[in-house]
Design an enzyme around this catalytic site. Structure first.
Site, mmCIF file in Angstrom:
data_model
loop_
_atom_site.group_PDB
_atom_site.id
_atom_site.type_symbol
_atom_site.label_atom_id
_atom_site.label_comp_id
_atom_site.label_asym_id
_atom_site.label_seq_id
_atom_site.Cartn_x
_atom_site.Cartn_y
_atom_site.Cartn_z
ATOM 1 N N GLY A 108 0.820 -1.194 0.000
ATOM 2 C CA GLY A 108 0.000 0.000 0.000
ATOM 3 C C GLY A 108 0.859 1.250 0.000
ATOM 4 N N CYS A 109 0.254 2.386 -0.341
ATOM 5 C CA CYS A 109 1.025 3.627 -0.487
ATOM 6 C C CYS A 109 1.508 4.163 0.859
ATOM 7 C CB CYS A 109 0.207 4.664 -1.249
ATOM 8 S SG CYS A 109 -1.450 4.958 -0.607
#
Length: 325
Positions: free
Chosen positions: A134-135
Site C-alpha cells: 500500500g502507499c
C-alpha cells in the site's frame, strides 16, 4: 519483450502504469481491460495519454500474457482470479490488498510475495506472484526498516501522514470533490488504518520482538499526488550512529535517498523515489518520508517488482525526474 495485461484499466494506478510502461524498452502492452470503457480509446479515461498511445480498452483478456497487473478495488482481485484463468507462466502483480498479509498470501496454490523491494528483493526475484504494498505502508515502512533491522524500536511510534486525493481512487466521493477538498484538511481512520497490518508485519520480519503501538493518523491533503509522512519515537543511539545505519541499510537501493536536510514533496512527485530525512532532539528521532502515492506507492513500485521478477535492472523504465516548480 514482456507482454503485459492490465486489469481495471480506467483507474489512477492503471493510468500510471500505462504512462510508464509505454516507454519501457522491454515491454509491450498487450491489453488494458475495462468493462465500462471497452472499445473506447485509453485517452477517454486517461486524458494525459491523448496523442501518445493509440490503443482501446477491451473487455477481453489474453490469458497467455507474461505478466498481469491487477488494478482493481480492494477485495476484488480474488473474485477476478476465480472467474478468469491465466497460463501457468503468467506472473501476477496485485496492486490491491487481497494478498499482502501472510495469512492471505496463498491463493489457489499461488504463493504471493510481499513486494517491498527494499525488504524482500531476493524473494521477489524468484516470485511468480506479488502483493504490491500500500502507499502509506510503503512510505512508513521505508522510514522504519533501518531501525527495526538494528533492533532499535523499543517504544510506541507516532505517525502523521498526509496523502493526495488520488489515494482515494478515481471514483468521486464527498471527500474527493474539489469544493470539499480545496483549502481543506481532515484526518480519517485514526489509529485504525488498513495498512497497519502490513506495516507491523514488515517491522516484525526484522525485529520480531517489537510489540509496541504504531499510532497512525492519516490525513487527506489539498493536493492530487504525494505522501508526506512524519514519524517519531525514542532511540538512544547518537544521531550520527542512526544516520550511518540508515545510509548502510539503503546503500544499494537506487530509489531511496537518506538526508539530514529539510525535504518537500515536490522532490518525489511523478517519480519512483523515496526520500528520508532524519533529525534528532534529545533521545527523540524524527523521520520524514516522502513518496508519490501513485508511483513508488503503487504503479512505479509494481514495475520495479516486474523488473526484478524478469531479471532486469530494477531501475529500467523508471528513470523519472520530478519538477521542483
Amino acid at each position: 519483450m514482456i507482454n503485459v495485461g492490465i486489469i481495471g484499466g480506467s483507474g489512477y494506478t492503471a493510468g500510471e502504469l500505462i504512462r510508464i510502461l509505454m516507454y519501457h524498452p522491454n515491454v509491450n502492452i498487450d491489453f488494458v481491460y475495462s468493462t465500462t470503457n471497452a472499445g473506447k480509446p485509453l485517452s477517454v479515461a486517461h486524458h494525459d495519454l491523448l496523442g501518445d498511445i493509440e490503443m482501446d480498452f477491451t473487455d477481453a483478456i489474453n490469458p497467455d500474457v507474461n505478466v498481469l497487473f491487477l488494478c482493481l478495488g480492494h477485495g476484488k482481485s480474488i473474485s477476478f482470479l476465480q472467474k478468469n484463468k491465466f497460463a501457468g507462466h503468467t506472473k501476477i502483480i496485485d496492486l490491491g490488498n487481497d494478498f499482502r498479509l501472510t495469512e492471505d498470501s496463498n491463493f489457489d496454490g499461488k504463493q504471493f510475495v510481499y513486494g517491498l523491494p527494499e525488504l524482500n528483493k531476493t524473494a521477489i526475484k524468484k516470485a511468480n506472484y506479488i502483493a504490491n504494498p500500500g502507499c502509506f505502508a510503503t512510505a512508513i515502512q521505508l522510514a522504519l526498516l533501518p531501525l527495526a533491522k538494528n533492533q532499535l524500536l523499543e517504544n510506541d511510534i507516532h505517525i502523521n501522514a498526509t496523502t493526495g486525493s488520488t489515494g482515494a481512487g478515481v471514483s468521486p466521493s464527498e471527500t474527493t470533490h474539489f469544493s470539499w477538498r480545496s483549502n481543506n484538511m481532515s484526518h480519517y481512520k485514526a489509529f485504525d488504518h488498513q495498512h497497519l497490518g502490513e506495516i507491523n508485519q514488515s517491522v516484525n520480519q526484522l525485529q520480531a520482538a517489537y510489540s509496541n503501538e504504531l499510532l497512525f493518523i492519516p490525513n487527506r491533503g489539498d493536493f492530487a499526488r504525494g505522501i508526506f509522512a512524519t514519524l517519531y519515537t525514542t532511540v538512544e543511539d547518537s544521531f550520527d550512529e542512526i544516520v550511518a545505519k540508515y545510509e548502510d541499510f539503503y546503500k544499494n537501493e537506487p530509489f531511496v535517498t537518506v538526508t539530514t536536510t529539510n525535504i518537500n514533496m515536490k522532490q518525489v512527485v511523478q517519480t519512483n523515489k523515496c526520500i528520508i530525512s532524519l533529525t534528532k532532539k534529545g533521545n527523540r528521532i524524527l523521520i520524514t518520508s516522502i513518496i508519490d502515492n501513485l508511483t513508488k506507492g503503487a504503479s512505479g513500485q509494481a514495475i520495479q517488482n516486474m523488473n526484478l521478477m524478469f531479471g532486469l535492472p530494477e531501475t529500467i523504465g523508471l528513470h523519472l525526474k520530478p519538477s521542483g516548480f
